[in-house]
Design an enzyme around this catalytic site. Sequence first.
Site, PDB file in Angstrom:
ATOM      1  N   ASP A 123       0.860  -1.178   0.000  1.00  0.00           N
ATOM      2  CA  ASP A 123       0.000   0.000   0.000  1.00  0.00           C
ATOM      3  C   ASP A 123       0.898   1.231   0.000  1.00  0.00           C
ATOM      4  O   ASP A 123       2.114   1.122   0.191  1.00  0.00           O
ATOM      5  CB  ASP A 123      -0.923   0.013   1.227  1.00  0.00           C
ATOM      6  CG  ASP A 123      -2.252   0.717   0.964  1.00  0.00           C
ATOM      7  OD1 ASP A 123      -2.234   1.874   0.478  1.00  0.00           O
ATOM      8  OD2 ASP A 123      -3.318   0.127   1.230  1.00  0.00           O
ATOM      9  N   ASP A 173      -9.822   1.089  -5.621  1.00  0.00           N
ATOM     10  CA  ASP A 173     -10.529   2.309  -6.009  1.00  0.00           C
ATOM     11  C   ASP A 173     -11.338   2.031  -7.272  1.00  0.00           C
ATOM     12  O   ASP A 173     -10.784   1.605  -8.288  1.00  0.00           O
ATOM     13  CB  ASP A 173      -9.526   3.427  -6.265  1.00  0.00           C
ATOM     14  CG  ASP A 173     -10.177   4.803  -6.324  1.00  0.00           C
ATOM     15  OD1 ASP A 173     -11.312   4.887  -6.846  1.00  0.00           O
ATOM     16  OD2 ASP A 173      -9.563   5.774  -5.867  1.00  0.00           O
ATOM     17  N   LYS A 177     -16.072   7.510 -12.397  1.00  0.00           N
ATOM     18  CA  LYS A 177     -16.344   8.339 -13.575  1.00  0.00           C
ATOM     19  C   LYS A 177     -15.793   7.676 -14.830  1.00  0.00           C
ATOM     20  O   LYS A 177     -14.692   7.125 -14.820  1.00  0.00           O
ATOM     21  CB  LYS A 177     -15.736   9.732 -13.399  1.00  0.00           C
ATOM     22  CG  LYS A 177     -16.366  10.534 -12.261  1.00  0.00           C
ATOM     23  CD  LYS A 177     -15.739  11.909 -12.137  1.00  0.00           C
ATOM     24  CE  LYS A 177     -16.377  12.700 -10.997  1.00  0.00           C
ATOM     25  NZ  LYS A 177     -15.760  14.043 -10.842  1.00  0.00           N
ATOM     26  N   THR A 246     -14.676  -6.381   6.533  1.00  0.00           N
ATOM     27  CA  THR A 246     -13.889  -5.205   6.901  1.00  0.00           C
ATOM     28  C   THR A 246     -14.789  -4.040   7.307  1.00  0.00           C
ATOM     29  O   THR A 246     -15.991  -4.018   7.000  1.00  0.00           O
ATOM     30  CB  THR A 246     -12.996  -4.761   5.736  1.00  0.00           C
ATOM     31  OG1 THR A 246     -13.833  -4.290   4.665  1.00  0.00           O
ATOM     32  CG2 THR A 246     -12.139  -5.911   5.231  1.00  0.00           C
ATOM     33  N   ARG A 247     -14.187  -3.076   7.979  1.00  0.00           N
ATOM     34  CA  ARG A 247     -14.924  -1.873   8.356  1.00  0.00           C
ATOM     35  C   ARG A 247     -15.414  -1.140   7.114  1.00  0.00           C
ATOM     36  O   ARG A 247     -16.562  -0.674   7.064  1.00  0.00           O
ATOM     37  CB  ARG A 247     -14.019  -0.969   9.189  1.00  0.00           C
ATOM     38  CG  ARG A 247     -14.663   0.337   9.637  1.00  0.00           C
ATOM     39  CD  ARG A 247     -13.765   1.085  10.578  1.00  0.00           C
ATOM     40  NE  ARG A 247     -12.429   1.285  10.017  1.00  0.00           N
ATOM     41  CZ  ARG A 247     -11.432   1.886  10.670  1.00  0.00           C
ATOM     42  NH1 ARG A 247     -11.613   2.309  11.902  1.00  0.00           N
ATOM     43  NH2 ARG A 247     -10.258   2.049  10.092  1.00  0.00           N
ATOM     44  N   GLU A 249     -16.080  -2.470   4.237  1.00  0.00           N
ATOM     45  CA  GLU A 249     -17.169  -3.243   3.657  1.00  0.00           C
ATOM     46  C   GLU A 249     -18.459  -3.034   4.432  1.00  0.00           C
ATOM     47  O   GLU A 249     -19.542  -2.922   3.857  1.00  0.00           O
ATOM     48  CB  GLU A 249     -16.792  -4.724   3.664  1.00  0.00           C
ATOM     49  CG  GLU A 249     -17.818  -5.632   3.022  1.00  0.00           C
ATOM     50  CD  GLU A 249     -17.353  -7.074   2.978  1.00  0.00           C
ATOM     51  OE1 GLU A 249     -18.136  -7.933   2.516  1.00  0.00           O
ATOM     52  OE2 GLU A 249     -16.205  -7.348   3.395  1.00  0.00           O
TER      53      GLU A 249
END
Length: 269
Positions: A123, A173, A177, A246-247, A249
């Site tokens: 990450d 991500d 758009k 997960t938080r 999610e």
Amino acid sequence: MSESLTPPPSAPQTVPEANSYVPPKWRTEPRFPDGPAPDPAGSHHERRIRSFQPRRSRVTTGQGEALRRLWGTWGLDIDGHEVIDLKALFDGLPVVLEIGFGMGEATAQMAAADPGTGILAVDVHTPGQGNLLALAERSGLTNIRVANGDAIILLREMLAPGSLAGMRVYFPDPWPKARHHKRRLIQPEFLTLAASRLAPGAVLHCATDWEPYAEQMLEVLTAHPDFENTRPDGGFAPRPDFRPLTRFEGQGLDKGHLVHDLLFRRSEN
């Protein structure tokens, strides 16, 4: 006779080259001198559309302390300089690459539940890197290593062919758009690179709560010759027990988002 009032000649000014690049200050000055580098591969390493956007946010005292103390042992910068010896790095464990781990809670839970598998978690979010290191230390986890930087450079230049036992891409991500769809990570070119680093039979596991992105993932994975769907019906998979809720999610579910899991196996051929 009076002194001349003519000013001395000014120093010659240097005109920057047309292709010169001056990186922003935040990319060149380390916040933690013994921790992750601001831009490990160099901003001029290559010109490529990236699927991630580095974020500057507050690092807590605990996260910063974890970065200072633990980065030299459990962290590595993705600089593209050499191929990583995963067997040496993980004491011979099979290794799964996780791309994008947020604050690391799910990564730590999966590592605790499966101590026989190494997790190379990559990450660019500094608070998350510090948080995952702190979680690993607190839980006594020795099967996590934290990589800082661009996962594409890691895959292409620092991992040997067929060296990964699996790959996880959870909630990347979605770039919703239309003009940004080219930034999405799960594209045919990425899948070709990923397949070259996965061992035959290894599973690529993706998850997203953005339904249009889920449909695109399913389409490009199904069409790729190096992957085959683990679902006999060719569709999405139920969330496997090993992927924690997960938080992030949970926030999506609270908003009525549907979460889609995709589990595709690297072809044996």
